[in-house]
Design a protein around this motif. Structure first.
Motif, mmCIF file in Angstrom:
data_model
loop_
_atom_site.group_PDB
_atom_site.id
_atom_site.type_symbol
_atom_site.label_atom_id
_atom_site.label_comp_id
_atom_site.label_asym_id
_atom_site.label_seq_id
_atom_site.Cartn_x
_atom_site.Cartn_y
_atom_site.Cartn_z
ATOM 1 N N GLU A 190 0.851 -1.203 0.000
ATOM 2 C CA GLU A 190 0.000 0.000 0.000
ATOM 3 C C GLU A 190 0.881 1.245 0.000
ATOM 4 O O GLU A 190 1.741 1.409 0.857
ATOM 5 N N PHE A 191 0.662 2.102 -0.972
ATOM 6 C CA PHE A 191 1.474 3.314 -1.075
ATOM 7 C C PHE A 191 1.257 4.194 0.153
ATOM 8 O O PHE A 191 0.129 4.494 0.538
ATOM 9 N N LYS A 192 2.351 4.581 0.773
ATOM 10 C CA LYS A 192 2.286 5.465 1.935
ATOM 11 C C LYS A 192 2.707 6.883 1.582
ATOM 12 O O LYS A 192 1.988 7.834 1.824
ATOM 13 N N GLU A 193 3.914 7.040 0.985
ATOM 14 C CA GLU A 193 4.396 8.379 0.668
ATOM 15 C C GLU A 193 5.694 8.275 -0.118
ATOM 16 O O GLU A 193 6.350 7.229 -0.155
ATOM 17 N N TYR A 194 6.033 9.374 -0.764
ATOM 18 C CA TYR A 194 7.402 9.586 -1.224
ATOM 19 C C TYR A 194 8.138 10.291 -0.088
ATOM 20 O O TYR A 194 7.680 11.334 0.400
ATOM 21 N N ARG A 195 9.277 9.752 0.322
ATOM 22 C CA ARG A 195 9.969 10.247 1.512
ATOM 23 C C ARG A 195 11.297 10.859 1.102
ATOM 24 O O ARG A 195 12.147 10.189 0.509
ATOM 25 N N ALA A 196 11.440 12.140 1.382
ATOM 26 C CA ALA A 196 12.672 12.861 1.060
ATOM 27 C C ALA A 196 13.592 12.846 2.281
ATOM 28 O O ALA A 196 13.159 13.153 3.396
ATOM 29 N N TYR A 197 14.839 12.467 2.065
ATOM 30 C CA TYR A 197 15.883 12.554 3.079
ATOM 31 C C TYR A 197 16.790 13.738 2.723
ATOM 32 O O TYR A 197 17.298 13.814 1.587
ATOM 33 N N TYR A 198 16.963 14.651 3.645
ATOM 34 C CA TYR A 198 17.798 15.817 3.351
ATOM 35 C C TYR A 198 18.604 16.163 4.597
ATOM 36 O O TYR A 198 18.222 15.861 5.721
ATOM 37 N N ASN A 219 25.061 21.120 12.099
ATOM 38 C CA ASN A 219 24.546 19.803 12.461
ATOM 39 C C ASN A 219 24.121 19.092 11.183
ATOM 40 O O ASN A 219 23.224 19.542 10.481
ATOM 41 N N GLN A 220 24.777 17.976 10.866
ATOM 42 C CA GLN A 220 24.513 17.267 9.608
ATOM 43 C C GLN A 220 23.507 16.129 9.783
ATOM 44 O O GLN A 220 23.486 15.185 9.008
ATOM 45 N N GLU A 221 22.682 16.237 10.807
ATOM 46 C CA GLU A 221 21.682 15.200 11.051
ATOM 47 C C GLU A 221 20.696 15.126 9.899
ATOM 48 O O GLU A 221 20.213 16.141 9.401
ATOM 49 N N LYS A 222 20.386 13.896 9.449
ATOM 50 C CA LYS A 222 19.428 13.704 8.368
ATOM 51 C C LYS A 222 18.005 13.942 8.877
ATOM 52 O O LYS A 222 17.657 13.538 9.977
ATOM 53 N N LYS A 223 17.216 14.587 8.050
ATOM 54 C CA LYS A 223 15.799 14.802 8.345
ATOM 55 C C LYS A 223 14.976 14.225 7.201
ATOM 56 O O LYS A 223 15.479 14.017 6.094
ATOM 57 N N THR A 224 13.705 13.979 7.488
ATOM 58 C CA THR A 224 12.824 13.414 6.462
ATOM 59 C C THR A 224 11.544 14.226 6.375
ATOM 60 O O THR A 224 11.125 14.868 7.336
ATOM 61 N N LYS A 225 10.954 14.157 5.203
ATOM 62 C CA LYS A 225 9.613 14.726 5.001
ATOM 63 C C LYS A 225 8.888 13.868 3.979
ATOM 64 O O LYS A 225 9.453 13.504 2.949
ATOM 65 N N GLY A 226 7.635 13.519 4.276
ATOM 66 C CA GLY A 226 6.854 12.681 3.388
ATOM 67 C C GLY A 226 5.924 13.499 2.518
ATOM 68 O O GLY A 226 5.396 14.534 2.931
ATOM 69 N N PHE A 227 5.744 13.027 1.276
ATOM 70 C CA PHE A 227 4.840 13.663 0.321
ATOM 71 C C PHE A 227 3.863 12.604 -0.172
ATOM 72 O O PHE A 227 4.272 11.626 -0.808
ATOM 73 N N TYR A 228 2.575 12.783 0.164
ATOM 74 C CA TYR A 228 1.552 11.858 -0.333
ATOM 75 C C TYR A 228 1.020 12.428 -1.644
ATOM 76 O O TYR A 228 0.125 13.273 -1.666
ATOM 77 N N VAL A 229 1.598 12.000 -2.755
ATOM 78 C CA VAL A 229 1.254 12.513 -4.080
ATOM 79 C C VAL A 229 1.062 11.325 -5.007
ATOM 80 O O VAL A 229 1.913 10.427 -5.054
ATOM 81 N N THR A 230 -0.053 11.302 -5.728
ATOM 82 C CA THR A 230 -0.331 10.199 -6.645
ATOM 83 C C THR A 230 -0.485 10.673 -8.082
ATOM 84 O O THR A 230 -0.897 9.901 -8.941
ATOM 85 N N SER A 231 -0.187 11.928 -8.369
ATOM 86 C CA SER A 231 -0.352 12.451 -9.726
ATOM 87 C C SER A 231 0.789 11.973 -10.612
ATOM 88 O O SER A 231 1.805 11.444 -10.150
ATOM 89 N N ASP A 232 0.615 12.198 -11.914
ATOM 90 C CA ASP A 232 1.642 11.788 -12.873
ATOM 91 C C ASP A 232 2.872 12.684 -12.821
ATOM 92 O O ASP A 232 3.949 12.274 -13.264
ATOM 93 N N GLU A 233 2.723 13.918 -12.368
ATOM 94 C CA GLU A 233 3.852 14.838 -12.256
ATOM 95 C C GLU A 233 3.926 15.325 -10.814
ATOM 96 O O GLU A 233 3.511 16.445 -10.481
ATOM 97 N N PRO A 234 4.437 14.503 -9.912
ATOM 98 C CA PRO A 234 4.404 14.868 -8.485
ATOM 99 C C PRO A 234 5.364 16.008 -8.162
ATOM 100 O O PRO A 234 6.456 16.118 -8.709
ATOM 101 N N THR A 235 4.928 16.876 -7.244
ATOM 102 C CA THR A 235 5.752 17.959 -6.736
ATOM 103 C C THR A 235 5.490 18.101 -5.249
ATOM 104 O O THR A 235 4.496 17.598 -4.728
ATOM 105 N N GLY A 236 6.371 18.784 -4.563
ATOM 106 C CA GLY A 236 6.195 19.066 -3.141
ATOM 107 C C GLY A 236 7.044 20.253 -2.750
ATOM 108 O O GLY A 236 7.893 20.731 -3.525
ATOM 109 N N ILE A 237 6.808 20.749 -1.557
ATOM 110 C CA ILE A 237 7.566 21.889 -1.039
ATOM 111 C C ILE A 237 8.260 21.444 0.235
ATOM 112 O O ILE A 237 7.614 20.965 1.170
ATOM 113 N N LEU A 238 9.567 21.590 0.261
ATOM 114 C CA LEU A 238 10.381 21.260 1.425
ATOM 115 C C LEU A 238 10.624 22.544 2.199
ATOM 116 O O LEU A 238 11.205 23.500 1.673
#
Length: 1190
Positions: free
Chosen positions: A875-883, A896-915
């Motif tokens: 089951e699709f949950k999200e696209y998860r960005a690690y930055y 501080n070089q700690e990794k952070k994450t943000k999830g994007f629940y996008v199902t369109s053909d041209e997905p976009t998000g704002i970090l």
């Protein structure tokens, strides 16, 4: 370079639009006087429909109503040209209106006036337009004359009888009847299509027993036109007999009709298309031929039918979707099948849209030199084009206006001037329709006016939150200030607050707030004022409330209700009994402070409430009256008797025994002078929870029997608890036990779920039934499962656990699941089918082409190519960005070089998000994965980007050290500069309570981190505001206040008297002298002797003690009575005795011994016994400690 310029231009445009969004227009109040004087461009308030169909038998009325000041004049255009109403004798225009009336009494044809009409309403400030009204005359033509030959058809063949109704306006409603005017019976074999034709999936011999005539009903003219009937002749192999008792399958075989596979009569072929407009109804039709008659089923490719919007009609042959929206587009499939075969037809539905509003322009009222904007945003499919008009003319050809600027769908107005009022029209159109909206821009200048009543008197209760209203209006918006008693500066701050609408709030009104308040509104056109007189009143309260009474029948009951209120407010005292007004008369009497009920009886029992009201507030208090029968229970004879909890019920009896019910009867115990309100029935069973009593049900206190609903297979015993206003009784003795017989389970296991713990299994879980709902021994569960959308047989297993694991499943496969509870008495009901899934696996694909755009100081837009849904393996949950923040653009700054994450629940053909949440002026790296509920997929490509410079954080610290006559400030650079520091900005001002001084400002270079300031005197207090700056601007402000010096008045030449030796010595001598005097006084006092308080309580009372008739004491005036040993002067004042402790206490407050008695209310006795008794009773008193020293 061009891209860079375009980004700069867009950024400027965004800032400009943000600025205009913050501009507020003037809201004109609905005050009649203002509306009467308000000059306003015209506004269309009523008009006919865009598509206007009229009855040719009636006069034609085309509506157009408008308002404005001055009153608008009206003109019309017909088919784009000026329509001279005065030259046509049949056309008149209503007075003070633009409505046209076209009459035909003197001749003429309504068809001659068909066309497109548009109304123009004009006054001195502009012109408003109506919609373009397409006027058409209703038509109901006759059916063409035709001779219809009999229709010959072989039994079992399909047939279509065409209707072809005459083209009316609006189109007619069609239906089929026979010559006897009886409706043609329709079913899954015979039905009418959307086009009006009559379809036979297969013809039977019985169809020739009637004829068939198509009828058209015209709604406007209320007429029905009938087509010549069809005569149907059916060629058969067998003679026709009435076979209504057989089903169609038997009928076909009996009559030798060959069975055939389905074919479509409508629509033809296997593929068709349909276009529908957003908001309308979608009607899809599938009519099939075949023997036996095919059945129709509908599907939507790639998803389920939206059942909340879908209606299946005409025996499933028609699919109706109401309120169509964009998500209803797609491919719809109808399937026709019978026992010979099946066929499918695919209908591609495309949803278009006429223009609809996203942001409709609204009227704008501005003052001279103010700014504003009109926004006209619409959507549709295709995207509508936007055209602006001014007073009915295209804006391109309208007279120029230097304060107006067109920016696509927005008109910007800046520094508007008198005389530029106009009406603007926005036209949004595409191939499917148009929208037209009028919005005027009115430039208004008006001197301030007060809208509320003048010289208002406002009475309020002390300590309440209070609002003084001062509604006002003017253009430009006036400035409003409040003054009290016509003096001082404006009121705002402290416990005053002024709202933008002119209301003054006093957060907690006090007596000193009483007075006359003046509000003054002023602008460049003038000023006006109004006054509000505020009176502060004391709160109304009951300071002696009625108490609960228990009296004997026939005696007197008296409830007290003494009230304290503001003397200037009239009060009303009312009495209620059980929430109903008391009937005052010859028996019940009310005086100022009480209610008297003589000769009480049982009907007087109840709850009595005293309610005190003034025009501003109220208070209430309640007490209960209980009447006793036995005189020996009177409070005067037995003062300790009160109402109590009831005695427990007795003699529980079971009767009317049934499988799942019985009757429980008991004898109530004594209510102990408080009526029983309720009986609580409890049960205990000796199998699942032995010894634990649980609530079963309850019943009113006037019943002593109840039928109990029971569960199967439980060994019950019962007990009863009586409850009155005092509390519950002790439980009764238990009843005899009663065991109900067993039965199959009644309940369904809850919370059924199917989830995989591995990629090759599915764990089915459910909430087991409580033991008491098992209804019998050996409770267990049957679990059923099979793959969804297959014809596989159900698999099942029986278990006593609350879960079962299905092994050897495919990865993330949907299964149908149901669970059933059973016991030794049988099976319970099956649960509904629940969809579960087997376990998930790791996604196999990574997002590709990860990119960033529109990089800001704290956010960035993210773009990527999606993965194939089948590769998610769950089951699709999200696209998860690690930055993570790689480094700062400032050299030497650790991050501080700690990794952070943000999830994007996008199902369109041209997905976009704002970090968001990025740190400015930094190097970042980022990659992305796709995630299902359990796993993440492989990583995408890693992208690098740099955030832009931002405003800095607050300085690391900000210290203030005050050493008169200087204040020293010190700070350090921010931990996060967020860019290249160019300096610091320091603002400061003096602070005196709520009064603030003039703001000063200093700017420093980035290497300066301290500052000193010379104080004008010792009592000056400063507040400082410090912020670091980059090229982007000032950052977070660090605010601090300088510390206070002492409040005593000092000067450089003054000597502090408290530090002088002679002054310290004098103060010590005075203190020693006072201490010696106090010791002497206490020694003298102790020689008089004292006696113990406990003995004093047993002495007879003096005549000054006030007793009630029943022997109780009245201490209401205790504070006003003189102490014993005091004397009353001629003027009535109390003269204290020489040896009263008041002379030695602090103020006039008495001292209390440990037993709560008051020292000093007894005169000194020199009797030896009393003195000795006092020594033993007051050994712990601090005063006796002094006596023992004497």
């Amino acid at each position: 370079m061009l891209t860079r310029r375009r980004e700069v231009a867009l950024a400027r445009l965004s800032l400009l639009l943000l600025f205009w969004r913050e501009v507020c227009t003037i809201e004109v109040p609905l005050d009649p006087k203002i509306q009467q004087d308000l000059k306003q461009p015209p506004t269309i308030v009523k008009q006919s429909l865009k598509d206007y169909i009229v009855d040719p038998r009636d006069n034609i009325i085309i509506e157009c109503e408008a308002k404005g000041n001055p009153v608008p004049t009206f003109s019309w255009r017909r088919n784009g040209k000026f329509f001279n109403v005065g030259k046509d004798p049949r056309v008149t225009m209503r007075k003070r209106s633009g409505t046209l009336e076209i009459g035909f009494r003197s001749g003429g044809r309504p068809e001659d006036y068909e066309g497109e009409y548009q109304c123009f309403a004009t006054n001195d400030f502009g012109t408003a337009l109506s919609n373009k009204i397409l006027l058409r005359v209703s038509k109901s033509p006759l059916w063409p004359k035709e001779v219809l030959e009999p229709v010959v058809v072989t039994e079992g063949s399909p047939l279509v009888l065409p209707c072809n109704p005459p083209p009316g306006l609006p189109p007619p409603h069609t239906f089929w009847m026979n010559s006897a005017m009886m409706p043609i019976t329709q079913d899954n074999r015979v039905s009418m299509g959307l086009n009006g034709d009559l379809y036979f999936s297969n013809v039977l011999a019985k169809d020739s027993t009637t004829d068939y005539s198509c009828n058209a009903r015209f709604m406007f003219t209320h007429t029905i036109q009938q087509k010549n009937p069809f005569i149907l002749k059916v060629q058969t192999k067998e003679p026709f007999n009435d076979t209504s008792g057989f089903n169609y399958t038997d009928l076909y075989s009996a009559r030798g009709v060959a069975e055939t596979t389905p074919t479509f009569l409508a629509p033809s072929g296997t593929v068709s298309s349909k276009m529908v407009l957003r908001g309308e109804e979608l009607l899809l039709e599938c009519i099939a031929a075949g023997v036996p008659t095919p059945s129709i089923k509908w599907f939507k490719k790639g998803g389920d039918l939206p059942m909340q919007k879908v209606r299946l009609e005409k025996f499933n042959k028609t699919l109706r979707v109401v309120g169509v929206s964009e998500e209803d587009s797609g491919e719809y499939i109808c399937m026709a099948n019978n026992k010979i075969g099946s066929i499918r037809h695919s209908i591609s539905v495309q949803v278009k849209a006429a223009p609809y509003w996203l942001d409709r322009p609204s009227n704008l009222v501005l003052a001279p030199d103010e700014n504003g904007r009109l926004v006209c945003r619409a959507n549709g499919n295709p995207k509508p084009s936007i055209q602006w008009l001014v007073n009915g003319e295209p804006i391109e050809t309208a007279p120029p206006n230097p304060s107006r600027k067109e920016m696509g769908d927005t008109l910007i107005f800046r520094s508007v001037q008198i005389g530029s009022s106009s009406v603007y029209q926005c036209n949004a159109s595409n191939e499917h329709g148009y929208l037209l909206a009028n919005a005027f821009v009115s430039i208004l200048d008006m001197a301030p006016r007060m809208l509320g009543p003048k010289n208002q008197l406002l009475k309020v209760i002390e300590n309440k939150r209070t609002f003084l209203d001062c509604p006002f209006f003017g253009s430009p918006l006036p400035e409003l200030r409040w003054f009290k008693n016509g003096q001082g500066s404006g009121l705002d701050g402290g416990h005053y607050r002024v709202y933008i609408n002119g209301t003054l709030e006093i957060k907690r009104v006090r007596p000193e707030d009483q007075g006359t308040y003046t509000c003054v509104a002023s602008n460049i056109m003038g000023k006006v004022e109004n006054q509000v007189r505020l009176e502060v009143k004391e709160p109304t309260r009951i300071d002696r409330a009625p108490a609960h009474l228990t009296v004997t029948r026939g005696s007197l009951a008296r409830f007290d209700c003494r009230v304290k209120s503001d003397p200037t407010l009239p009060i009303t005292v009312t009495w209620l009994k059980d929430d109903k007004p008391v009937n005052l008369g010859w028996r019940l009497k009310k005086d100022k402070d009480s209610l008297s009920i003589p000769n009480v009886h049982e009907g007087d029992e109840g709850t009595y409430t005293c309610t005190v009201k003034t025009e501003l507030d109220e208070d209430s208090a309640s007490a209960r009256l209980t009447v006793l029968e036995d005189e020996s229970l009177s409070p005067s004879n037995r003062s300790a008797m009160h109402a109590d909890r009831p005695d427990p019920p007795m003699d529980l009896e079971l009767s009317d025994l049934a499988e799942r019910s019985l009757r429980l009867t008991w004898i109530p115990g004594d209510d102990n002078h408080s009526p029983i309100r309720q009986f609580l029935i409890q049960y205990e069973e000796n199998h699942w929870d032995p010894g634990k009593w649980q609530n079963l049900t309850s019943c009113p206190g006037n019943l002593n029997t109840i039928i109990l609903e029971l569960s199967p297979f439980i060994n019950y015993q019962f007990r009863v608890i009586a409850i009155n206003d005092i509390g519950p009784s002790e439980p009764s003795l238990p009843s005899p036990r009663y065991r109900t017989s067993g039965a199959p389970p009644d309940a369904i296991p809850g919370n059924i779920q199917g989830m995989g713990t591995k990629k090759t299994n599915m764990e089915v879980t459910w909430k087991p039934l409580p033991d008491k709902e098992g209804n019998g021994p050996n409770l267990r569960y049957v679990v059923w499962w099979r793959r969804q959308d297959t014809a596989d047989e159900w698999k099942n297993i029986t278990t006593k656990e609350a879960k079962h694991v299905v092994h050897n499943t495919d990865t993330y496969t949907p299964y149908e699941i149901k669970v059933q509870a059973i016991n030794d008495f049988g099976r319970g009901p099956e649960s509904h089918v629940v969809i579960g899934h087997s376990g998930e696996d790791r996604p196999t694909e990574a997002p590709t082409n990860l990119q960033v755009s529109k990089v800001d100081s704290t956010k960035v837009n993210v773009h990527w190519n999606p993965v194939d849904p089948s590769s998610i393996m769950g089951e699709f949950k999200e696209y998860r960005a690690y930055y993570w923040r790689e480094s700062s653009l400032l050299k030497g700054l650790s991050v501080n070089q700690e990794k952070k994450t943000k999830g994007f629940y996008v199902t369109s053909d041209e997905p976009t998000g704002i970090l968001t949440g990025l740190i400015p002026y930094s190097n970042y790296k980022m990659y992305m994965v796709v995630a299902n509920k359990q796993y993440e997929g492989p990583q995408s490509n890693t992208v690098k980007f740099q955030t832009k410079e931002g405003v800095p954080a607050a300085p690391k610290f900000f210290k203030i050290v005050q050493r008169y006559p200087d204040v020293y400030l010190e700070w350090d650079k921010p931990l996060e500069p967020n860019g290249i520091l160019i300096g610091y900005m320091l603002k400061y001002q003096t602070v005196n309570g709520t009064r603030l001084g003039r703001m000063h400002m200093e700017n420093f270079l980035p290497n300066v981190t301290d500052f000193s300031l010379r104080l004008p005197d010792r009592y000056t207090h400063y507040k400082f505001f410090l912020a670091a700056r980059t090229q982007v601007g000032a950052g977070e402000v660090y605010a601090e206040e300088s510390p206070h010096f002492t409040n005593e008045a000092y000067s450089k030449d003054q000597v502090d008297i408290a530090t002088q030796g002679w002054f310290i010595g004098l103060m010590c001598a005075i203190a020693l002298l006072v201490l010696i005097l106090l010791i002497v006084c206490f020694i003298k006092r102790s020689r008089g002797g004292k006696y113990p308080v406990r003995d004093k309580k047993d002495l007879p009372l003096d005549s000054v003690d006030q007793k009630d008739q029943d022997g109780s004491f009245d201490y209401r005036d205790e504070d006003n009575k003189p102490l014993q040993g005091s004397q009353t002067s001629l003027d009535g004042n109390v003269k204290e005795s020489d040896d009263s402790l008041v002379d030695y206490g602090e103020g006039g407050d008495g001292q209390f011994n440990e037993d709560g008695s008051f020292i000093g209310q007894y005169t000194v006795k020199k009797d030896k016994e009393e003195t000795e008794g006092n020594e033993s009773s007051e050994a712990t008193s601090p005063v006796n400690a002094i006596y023992s020293l004497a």
